[in-house]
Motif scaffolding. Structure first.
Motif, PDB file in Angstrom:
ATOM      1  N   VAL A   1      -5.322   9.455   5.118  1.00  0.00           N
ATOM      2  CA  VAL A   1      -3.900   9.713   4.882  1.00  0.00           C
ATOM      3  C   VAL A   1      -3.226   9.882   6.236  1.00  0.00           C
ATOM      4  CG1 VAL A   1      -2.245  11.042   3.550  1.00  0.00           C
ATOM      5  CG2 VAL A   1      -4.632  11.020   2.849  1.00  0.00           C
ATOM      6  N   GLY A   2      -2.200   9.082   6.483  1.00  0.00           N
ATOM      7  CA  GLY A   2      -1.529   9.133   7.768  1.00  0.00           C
ATOM      8  C   GLY A   2      -0.055   9.418   7.629  1.00  0.00           C
ATOM      9  N   LYS A   3       0.722   8.342   7.538  1.00  0.00           N
ATOM     10  CA  LYS A   3       2.189   8.437   7.537  1.00  0.00           C
ATOM     11  C   LYS A   3       2.722   9.463   6.546  1.00  0.00           C
ATOM     12  CE  LYS A   3       6.074   6.158   8.846  1.00  0.00           C
ATOM     13  NZ  LYS A   3       6.161   4.716   8.896  1.00  0.00           N
ATOM     14  N   ALA A   4       2.150   9.508   5.344  1.00  0.00           N
ATOM     15  CA  ALA A   4       2.673  10.407   4.307  1.00  0.00           C
ATOM     16  C   ALA A   4       2.631  11.861   4.764  1.00  0.00           C
ATOM     17  CB  ALA A   4       1.892  10.236   3.006  1.00  0.00           C
TER      18      ALA A   4
ATOM     19  N   SER B   1       1.977   9.221  -1.906  1.00  0.00           N
ATOM     20  CA  SER B   1       2.270  10.325  -2.838  1.00  0.00           C
ATOM     21  C   SER B   1       0.965  10.934  -3.346  1.00  0.00           C
ATOM     22  CB  SER B   1       3.053   9.771  -4.042  1.00  0.00           C
ATOM     23  OG  SER B   1       2.217   8.887  -4.775  1.00  0.00           O
ATOM     24  N   LEU B   2       1.113  12.087  -3.977  1.00  0.00           N
ATOM     25  CA  LEU B   2      -0.060  12.714  -4.591  1.00  0.00           C
ATOM     26  C   LEU B   2      -0.590  11.835  -5.724  1.00  0.00           C
ATOM     27  CD1 LEU B   2       1.121  16.435  -4.621  1.00  0.00           C
ATOM     28  CD2 LEU B   2      -0.430  15.334  -2.998  1.00  0.00           C
ATOM     29  N   ASP B   3       0.313  11.139  -6.421  1.00  0.00           N
ATOM     30  CA  ASP B   3      -0.142  10.231  -7.489  1.00  0.00           C
ATOM     31  C   ASP B   3      -1.013   9.108  -6.914  1.00  0.00           C
ATOM     32  OD1 ASP B   3       0.857  11.603  -9.611  1.00  0.00           O
ATOM     33  OD2 ASP B   3       2.694  10.412  -9.788  1.00  0.00           O
ATOM     34  N   ASP B   4      -0.680   8.626  -5.714  1.00  0.00           N
ATOM     35  CA  ASP B   4      -1.538   7.610  -5.079  1.00  0.00           C
ATOM     36  C   ASP B   4      -2.943   8.166  -4.862  1.00  0.00           C
ATOM     37  OD1 ASP B   4       0.474   5.713  -4.917  1.00  0.00           O
ATOM     38  OD2 ASP B   4       0.996   6.189  -2.836  1.00  0.00           O
ATOM     39  N   LEU B   5      -3.013   9.415  -4.416  1.00  0.00           N
ATOM     40  CA  LEU B   5      -4.331  10.014  -4.186  1.00  0.00           C
ATOM     41  C   LEU B   5      -5.073  10.209  -5.503  1.00  0.00           C
ATOM     42  CD1 LEU B   5      -3.453  12.578  -1.382  1.00  0.00           C
ATOM     43  CD2 LEU B   5      -4.693  10.417  -1.157  1.00  0.00           C
ATOM     44  N   ARG B   6      -4.338  10.589  -6.550  1.00  0.00           N
ATOM     45  CA  ARG B   6      -4.997  10.726  -7.866  1.00  0.00           C
ATOM     46  C   ARG B   6      -5.507   9.367  -8.334  1.00  0.00           C
ATOM     47  NH1 ARG B   6      -0.134  13.944  -8.808  1.00  0.00           N
ATOM     48  NH2 ARG B   6      -0.682  16.118  -8.400  1.00  0.00           N
ATOM     49  N   ALA B   7      -4.737   8.309  -8.073  1.00  0.00           N
ATOM     50  CA  ALA B   7      -5.165   6.957  -8.486  1.00  0.00           C
ATOM     51  C   ALA B   7      -6.415   6.533  -7.712  1.00  0.00           C
ATOM     52  CB  ALA B   7      -4.026   5.956  -8.257  1.00  0.00           C
ATOM     53  N   ILE B   8      -6.466   6.846  -6.416  1.00  0.00           N
ATOM     54  CA  ILE B   8      -7.680   6.515  -5.638  1.00  0.00           C
ATOM     55  C   ILE B   8      -8.854   7.346  -6.148  1.00  0.00           C
ATOM     56  CG2 ILE B   8      -8.744   6.485  -3.346  1.00  0.00           C
ATOM     57  CD1 ILE B   8      -5.955   6.058  -2.139  1.00  0.00           C
ATOM     58  N   SER B   9      -8.591   8.612  -6.510  1.00  0.00           N
ATOM     59  CA  SER B   9      -9.670   9.477  -7.039  1.00  0.00           C
ATOM     60  C   SER B   9     -10.348   8.868  -8.261  1.00  0.00           C
ATOM     61  CB  SER B   9      -9.110  10.829  -7.474  1.00  0.00           C
ATOM     62  OG  SER B   9      -8.915  11.649  -6.392  1.00  0.00           O
ATOM     63  N   LEU B  10      -9.558   8.151  -9.063  1.00  0.00           N
ATOM     64  CA  LEU B  10     -10.134   7.533 -10.268  1.00  0.00           C
ATOM     65  C   LEU B  10     -11.142   6.441  -9.910  1.00  0.00           C
ATOM     66  CD1 LEU B  10      -6.945   7.292 -12.542  1.00  0.00           C
ATOM     67  CD2 LEU B  10      -8.848   8.943 -12.695  1.00  0.00           C
TER      68      LEU B  10
ATOM     69  N   LEU C   1      -5.199  18.163  -0.958  1.00  0.00           N
ATOM     70  CA  LEU C   1      -6.571  18.626  -1.247  1.00  0.00           C
ATOM     71  C   LEU C   1      -6.650  19.184  -2.668  1.00  0.00           C
ATOM     72  CD1 LEU C   1      -7.252  20.234   2.231  1.00  0.00           C
ATOM     73  CD2 LEU C   1      -8.529  18.304   1.258  1.00  0.00           C
ATOM     74  N   LYS C   2      -5.595  19.869  -3.081  1.00  0.00           N
ATOM     75  CA  LYS C   2      -5.554  20.416  -4.450  1.00  0.00           C
ATOM     76  C   LYS C   2      -5.505  19.277  -5.473  1.00  0.00           C
ATOM     77  CE  LYS C   2      -3.036  24.033  -6.825  1.00  0.00           C
ATOM     78  NZ  LYS C   2      -1.778  24.744  -6.841  1.00  0.00           N
ATOM     79  N   ALA C   3      -4.741  18.231  -5.143  1.00  0.00           N
ATOM     80  CA  ALA C   3      -4.574  17.125  -6.100  1.00  0.00           C
ATOM     81  C   ALA C   3      -5.886  16.387  -6.368  1.00  0.00           C
ATOM     82  CB  ALA C   3      -3.522  16.143  -5.562  1.00  0.00           C
ATOM     83  N   VAL C   4      -6.783  16.359  -5.365  1.00  0.00           N
ATOM     84  CA  VAL C   4      -8.035  15.603  -5.555  1.00  0.00           C
ATOM     85  C   VAL C   4      -9.206  16.515  -5.900  1.00  0.00           C
ATOM     86  CG1 VAL C   4      -7.269  13.753  -4.027  1.00  0.00           C
ATOM     87  CG2 VAL C   4      -8.665  15.605  -3.084  1.00  0.00           C
ATOM     88  N   ALA C   5      -8.947  17.840  -5.956  1.00  0.00           N
ATOM     89  CA  ALA C   5     -10.038  18.762  -6.307  1.00  0.00           C
ATOM     90  C   ALA C   5     -10.437  18.540  -7.761  1.00  0.00           C
ATOM     91  CB  ALA C   5      -9.583  20.204  -6.110  1.00  0.00           C
ATOM     92  N   VAL C   6     -11.757  18.645  -8.023  1.00  0.00           N
ATOM     93  CA  VAL C   6     -12.183  18.445  -9.422  1.00  0.00           C
ATOM     94  C   VAL C   6     -12.642  19.762 -10.035  1.00  0.00           C
ATOM     95  CG1 VAL C   6     -12.741  16.013  -9.400  1.00  0.00           C
ATOM     96  CG2 VAL C   6     -14.423  17.648  -8.550  1.00  0.00           C
TER      97      VAL C   6
ATOM     98  N   ALA D   1       5.730  13.832   3.096  1.00  0.00           N
ATOM     99  CA  ALA D   1       5.853  13.453   1.680  1.00  0.00           C
ATOM    100  C   ALA D   1       5.143  14.489   0.814  1.00  0.00           C
ATOM    101  CB  ALA D   1       5.260  12.065   1.447  1.00  0.00           C
ATOM    102  N   PHE D   2       4.092  15.072   1.360  1.00  0.00           N
ATOM    103  CA  PHE D   2       3.367  16.189   0.737  1.00  0.00           C
ATOM    104  C   PHE D   2       2.589  16.870   1.853  1.00  0.00           C
ATOM    105  CE2 PHE D   2       1.040  12.198  -0.055  1.00  0.00           C
ATOM    106  CZ  PHE D   2      -0.092  12.412   0.724  1.00  0.00           C
ATOM    107  N   THR D   3       2.081  18.050   1.566  1.00  0.00           N
ATOM    108  CA  THR D   3       1.267  18.735   2.579  1.00  0.00           C
ATOM    109  C   THR D   3      -0.208  18.405   2.350  1.00  0.00           C
ATOM    110  OG1 THR D   3       0.905  20.700   1.243  1.00  0.00           O
ATOM    111  CG2 THR D   3       2.914  20.654   2.626  1.00  0.00           C
ATOM    112  N   LEU D   4      -0.998  18.653   3.369  1.00  0.00           N
ATOM    113  CA  LEU D   4      -2.433  18.418   3.195  1.00  0.00           C
ATOM    114  C   LEU D   4      -3.009  19.392   2.161  1.00  0.00           C
ATOM    115  CD1 LEU D   4      -4.910  16.801   3.994  1.00  0.00           C
ATOM    116  CD2 LEU D   4      -5.261  18.388   5.890  1.00  0.00           C
ATOM    117  N   GLU D   5      -2.497  20.607   2.145  1.00  0.00           N
ATOM    118  CA  GLU D   5      -2.970  21.572   1.134  1.00  0.00           C
ATOM    119  C   GLU D   5      -2.721  21.016  -0.272  1.00  0.00           C
ATOM    120  OE1 GLU D   5      -1.185  22.322   3.797  1.00  0.00           O
ATOM    121  OE2 GLU D   5      -1.727  24.279   4.636  1.00  0.00           O
TER     122      GLU D   5
END
Ligand SMILES: O=C(O)c1ccccc1N[C@@H]1O[C@H](COP(=O)(O)O)[C@@H](O)[C@H]1O
Length: 241
Positions: free
Chosen positions: A221-224, A201-210, A236-241, A229-233
């Motif tokens: 990112v593979g299976k998702a 999920s995008l929340d997983d990516l936000r958690a890794i970003s922390l 990328l937006k979710a982890v942008a700072v 489950a979400f798009t790459l776009e």
């Protein structure tokens, strides 16, 4: 703070883009043309592609022609994995024009060779630390290959530039990343770590970003993505700072 790099994955088995569950041979879901998948991730804004020759990793042949075709078609950076275990396979991998390679089995079974190629090629070499618990696995994740932290200490001393850390229990399961493992690895090395396995999920990516301040540089990112489950776009937006 630098942003988390995202590395969409294209794993190739028998000429097809596939996803596995726990890296088990026979658990493949096929997603068609590896080139089409890679071009789609590139068009969506990826800066890196994580490209794996699964047949080479399992010892069931190789997909060198497909891997060369995909790498040659990319304008973005490519990280190449699978079956890179000696001078010939390393030369062939680097000759594709990839930005760096990941060594798995070789780091467990051929430590002298790995020390030599780290010294020769610097940050073109990363080591994939594929673990169950804290035990490393090689040869298509079918064989134990020693203790994670002992191997990490040895590779650090040899100047290894970067680690790709995969929790095999999470890989391909969409169950969320092993954040504890990533923190534990970052605590014992000053080298950048690329997280692999479990992103759902995008929340997983936000958690890794922390974990970027602790040393996590990127996430595969593979299976998702294949399961939409979400798009790459969106990622990328979710982890942008
Ligand atoms: O990525 C996978 O799903 C995978 C599954 C089973 C084995 C290897 C896998 N991928 C990557 O391949 C290299 C290891 O290859 P080798 O041992 O060097 O031949 C490593 O980066 C794995 O993460």
């Amino acid at each position: 703070m630098p942003k988390l790099e995202l590395l969409p994955a294209v794993d190739v088995r028998d000429g097809q883009a596939v996803r596995l569950v726990h890296g088990e041979s026979g658990s493949e879901t096929s997603y068609g043309s590896p080139l089409e998948a890679a071009l789609a991730w590139q068009s969506a804004g990826a800066e890196w592609l994580h490209l794996v020759d699964l047949d080479a990793a399992f010892g069931t042949g190789d997909n060198r022609d497909v891997i060369s075709e995909v790498t040659g078609a990319m304008d973005i950076k490519v990280e190449l994995s699978g079956g890179i275990r000696d001078d010939a396979s390393l030369e062939a991998a680097l000759a594709t024009g990839c930005r760096r390679v990941n060594l798995g089995t070789a780091a467990l079974e051929s430590p002298e060779w790995v020390a030599k190629v780290i010294a020769e090629h610097g940050d073109k070499i990363a080591v994939g630390l594929d673990v169950r618990g804290t035990t490393l696995r090689g040869r298509g994740w079918t064989r134990d290959g020693g203790d994670l932290y002992e191997t990490l200490a040895r590779l650090d001393a040899e100047g290894c530039a970067r680690y790709v850390v995969t929790d095999i229990a999470k890989d391909g399961t969409l169950q969320g990343p092993n954040l504890g493992l990533l923190r534990d690895v970052c605590a014992v090395t000053d080298r950048p770590v690329v997280a692999s396995g479990g992103v759902s999920s995008l929340d997983d990516l936000r958690a890794i970003s922390l974990l970027v301040p602790e040393g996590v540089e990127g996430a595969i990112v593979g299976k998702a993505l294949y399961a939409k489950a979400f798009t790459l776009e969106e990622a990328l937006k979710a982890v942008a700072v």
